[in-house]
Motif scaffolding. Structure first.
Motif, PDB file in Angstrom:
ATOM      1  N   ALA A  19      64.008  49.807  77.537  1.00 60.08           N
ATOM      2  CA  ALA A  19      64.500  48.685  78.342  1.00 60.08           C
ATOM      3  C   ALA A  19      65.990  48.484  78.085  1.00 60.08           C
ATOM      4  N   LEU A  20      66.395  48.562  76.829  1.00 55.58           N
ATOM      5  CA  LEU A  20      67.824  48.427  76.492  1.00 55.58           C
ATOM      6  C   LEU A  20      68.638  49.593  77.038  1.00 55.58           C
ATOM      7  N   SER A  21      68.093  50.786  76.949  1.00 51.51           N
ATOM      8  CA  SER A  21      68.796  51.966  77.444  1.00 51.51           C
ATOM      9  C   SER A  21      68.999  51.889  78.955  1.00 51.51           C
ATOM     10  N   THR A  22      67.972  51.482  79.687  1.00 52.89           N
ATOM     11  CA  THR A  22      68.085  51.334  81.135  1.00 52.89           C
ATOM     12  C   THR A  22      69.021  50.181  81.484  1.00 52.89           C
ATOM     13  N   THR A  23      68.927  49.110  80.731  1.00 50.30           N
ATOM     14  CA  THR A  23      69.816  47.966  80.936  1.00 50.30           C
ATOM     15  C   THR A  23      71.267  48.386  80.734  1.00 50.30           C
ATOM     16  N   LYS A  24      71.505  49.240  79.755  1.00 49.03           N
ATOM     17  CA  LYS A  24      72.852  49.757  79.514  1.00 49.03           C
ATOM     18  C   LYS A  24      73.396  50.433  80.762  1.00 49.03           C
ATOM     19  N   THR A  25      72.595  51.271  81.392  1.00 49.17           N
ATOM     20  CA  THR A  25      73.023  51.971  82.596  1.00 49.17           C
ATOM     21  C   THR A  25      73.331  50.985  83.722  1.00 49.17           C
ATOM     22  N   ILE A  26      72.481  49.991  83.886  1.00 49.13           N
ATOM     23  CA  ILE A  26      72.693  48.975  84.917  1.00 49.13           C
ATOM     24  C   ILE A  26      73.976  48.196  84.634  1.00 49.13           C
ATOM     25  N   ARG A  32      80.032  45.840  83.221  1.00 48.57           N
ATOM     26  CA  ARG A  32      79.835  44.930  82.080  1.00 48.57           C
ATOM     27  C   ARG A  32      79.819  45.779  80.812  1.00 48.57           C
ATOM     28  N   TRP A  33      80.988  46.329  80.465  1.00 49.12           N
ATOM     29  CA  TRP A  33      81.072  47.339  79.422  1.00 49.12           C
ATOM     30  C   TRP A  33      80.766  46.810  78.024  1.00 49.12           C
ATOM     31  N   ILE A  34      81.172  45.617  77.700  1.00 43.66           N
ATOM     32  CA  ILE A  34      80.906  45.083  76.354  1.00 43.66           C
ATOM     33  C   ILE A  34      79.406  44.893  76.157  1.00 43.66           C
ATOM     34  N   LEU A  35      78.756  44.307  77.161  1.00 42.89           N
ATOM     35  CA  LEU A  35      77.302  44.135  77.058  1.00 42.89           C
ATOM     36  C   LEU A  35      76.597  45.490  77.024  1.00 42.89           C
ATOM     37  N   ALA A  36      77.115  46.462  77.777  1.00 44.55           N
ATOM     38  CA  ALA A  36      76.542  47.816  77.751  1.00 44.55           C
ATOM     39  C   ALA A  36      76.674  48.413  76.355  1.00 44.55           C
ATOM     40  N   GLY A  37      77.804  48.201  75.708  1.00 47.97           N
ATOM     41  CA  GLY A  37      78.012  48.699  74.353  1.00 47.97           C
ATOM     42  C   GLY A  37      77.042  48.084  73.363  1.00 47.97           C
ATOM     43  N   ILE A  38      76.807  46.796  73.487  1.00 48.55           N
ATOM     44  CA  ILE A  38      75.847  46.124  72.607  1.00 48.55           C
ATOM     45  C   ILE A  38      74.439  46.675  72.842  1.00 48.55           C
ATOM     46  N   ALA A  69      55.303  54.277  76.293  1.00 54.87           N
ATOM     47  CA  ALA A  69      56.123  53.079  76.114  1.00 54.87           C
ATOM     48  C   ALA A  69      57.517  53.268  76.709  1.00 54.87           C
ATOM     49  N   GLY A  70      58.052  54.490  76.632  1.00 56.24           N
ATOM     50  CA  GLY A  70      59.361  54.761  77.217  1.00 56.24           C
ATOM     51  C   GLY A  70      59.378  54.509  78.711  1.00 56.24           C
ATOM     52  N   GLY A  71      58.346  54.979  79.401  1.00 51.45           N
ATOM     53  CA  GLY A  71      58.255  54.742  80.842  1.00 51.45           C
ATOM     54  C   GLY A  71      58.090  53.272  81.174  1.00 51.45           C
ATOM     55  N   ILE A  72      57.276  52.592  80.392  1.00 52.65           N
ATOM     56  CA  ILE A  72      57.066  51.163  80.618  1.00 52.65           C
ATOM     57  C   ILE A  72      58.357  50.391  80.387  1.00 52.65           C
ATOM     58  N   GLY A  73      59.099  50.745  79.337  1.00 55.54           N
ATOM     59  CA  GLY A  73      60.365  50.062  79.053  1.00 55.54           C
ATOM     60  C   GLY A  73      61.372  50.227  80.181  1.00 55.54           C
ATOM     61  N   CYS A  74      61.443  51.427  80.735  1.00 54.54           N
ATOM     62  CA  CYS A  74      62.344  51.684  81.860  1.00 54.54           C
ATOM     63  C   CYS A  74      61.948  50.830  83.062  1.00 54.54           C
ATOM     64  N   SER A  75      60.651  50.800  83.360  1.00 54.92           N
ATOM     65  CA  SER A  75      60.161  50.014  84.502  1.00 54.92           C
ATOM     66  C   SER A  75      60.427  48.524  84.314  1.00 54.92           C
ATOM     67  N   VAL A  76      60.197  48.034  83.111  1.00 59.58           N
ATOM     68  CA  VAL A  76      60.429  46.613  82.823  1.00 59.58           C
ATOM     69  C   VAL A  76      61.901  46.251  83.068  1.00 59.58           C
ATOM     70  N   ALA A  77      62.814  47.096  82.600  1.00 58.98           N
ATOM     71  CA  ALA A  77      64.241  46.815  82.780  1.00 58.98           C
ATOM     72  C   ALA A  77      64.627  46.823  84.255  1.00 58.98           C
ATOM     73  N   CYS A  78      64.118  47.796  85.007  1.00 56.97           N
ATOM     74  CA  CYS A  78      64.447  47.880  86.442  1.00 56.97           C
ATOM     75  C   CYS A  78      63.895  46.682  87.208  1.00 56.97           C
ATOM     76  N   LEU A  79      62.650  46.324  86.933  1.00 58.94           N
ATOM     77  CA  LEU A  79      62.046  45.183  87.623  1.00 58.94           C
ATOM     78  C   LEU A  79      62.765  43.880  87.272  1.00 58.94           C
ATOM     79  N   THR A  80      63.108  43.716  86.004  1.00 57.16           N
ATOM     80  CA  THR A  80      63.828  42.521  85.575  1.00 57.16           C
ATOM     81  C   THR A  80      65.193  42.450  86.230  1.00 57.16           C
ATOM     82  N   SER A  81      65.891  43.570  86.274  1.00 55.46           N
ATOM     83  CA  SER A  81      67.207  43.605  86.905  1.00 55.46           C
ATOM     84  C   SER A  81      67.105  43.249  88.376  1.00 55.46           C
ATOM     85  N   ASP A  82      66.099  43.783  89.046  1.00 51.75           N
ATOM     86  CA  ASP A  82      65.923  43.505  90.470  1.00 51.75           C
ATOM     87  C   ASP A  82      65.662  42.027  90.713  1.00 51.75           C
ATOM     88  N   LYS A  83      64.858  41.413  89.857  1.00 53.19           N
ATOM     89  CA  LYS A  83      64.528  39.994  90.021  1.00 53.19           C
ATOM     90  C   LYS A  83      65.721  39.088  89.716  1.00 53.19           C
TER      91      LYS A  83
END
Length: 169
Positions: A19-26, A32-38, A69-83
């Motif tokens: 979820a963090l890795s996918t969020t980083k890409t988003i 939002r480079w500082i947040l991506a770095g964190i 879990a990796g697939g679920i984490g990616c999906s969670v981040a994408c769905l959260t970002s979309d919402k």
């Protein structure tokens, strides 16, 4: 029991890692480079912690749990970002030879507070006047309303949809 807790911890850790890795890409895409770095720092820490555990466990079950879990984490981040993300503005250019249908569409858009501009235009054979409507749907719900109006109408509409990113507004 201890084994189940161990696998659950690996599973949850990997969901959070992906979820963090996918969020980083988003975040990078949104400048939002500082947040991506964190997000990278946290994701890498969790990733190395999980990798160490999986390698030393020498267990297929641990690898499967982490992979799922990796697939679920990616999906969670994408769905959260979309919402949570702001909707894009979709510019709808809508045309029809039926002037009355276009007037009904214009009134429908006004009733639902969808910004629109109606301009004079002509039919394809230049025989009679009609109007062309440019509607600016700023929310998904507004786009759905336009879709529903067109689907429910017996009139044939020509529709061109363009996406305007938030920076283009």
């Amino acid at each position: 029991m201890t084994g189940m807790i161990y696998y659950a911890a690996l599973f949850i850790g990997k969901v959070i890692d992906n979820a963090l890795s996918t969020t980083k890409t988003i975040l990078i895409q949104r400048s939002r480079w500082i947040l991506a770095g964190i997000a990278v720092i946290l994701s890498d820490f969790i990733y190395f912690w999980i990798t160490k555990r999986v390698v030393t466990a020498d267990s297929w079950l641990a690898m499967v749990a982490v992979a799922v879990a990796g697939g679920i984490g990616c999906s969670v981040a994408c769905l959260t970002s979309d919402k949570l993300s702001k909707d894009r503005t979709y510019v709808n250019v809508i045309m029809s030879d039926d002037l009355d249908a276009m007037k009904n569409l214009r009134d429908f858009l006004a009733e639902h507070h969808i910004t629109n501009v109606a301009t004079d235009s002509y039919t394809l054979d230049w025989d009679k006047k009609t109007i062309t409507i440019t509607a600016y749907a700023e929310m998904k719900a507004q786009s759905r309303l336009i879709n529903q109006f067109i689907e429910d109408s017996p009139t044939k509409f020509k529709r061109l949809i363009q996406s305007a990113t938030p920076k283009e507004k």
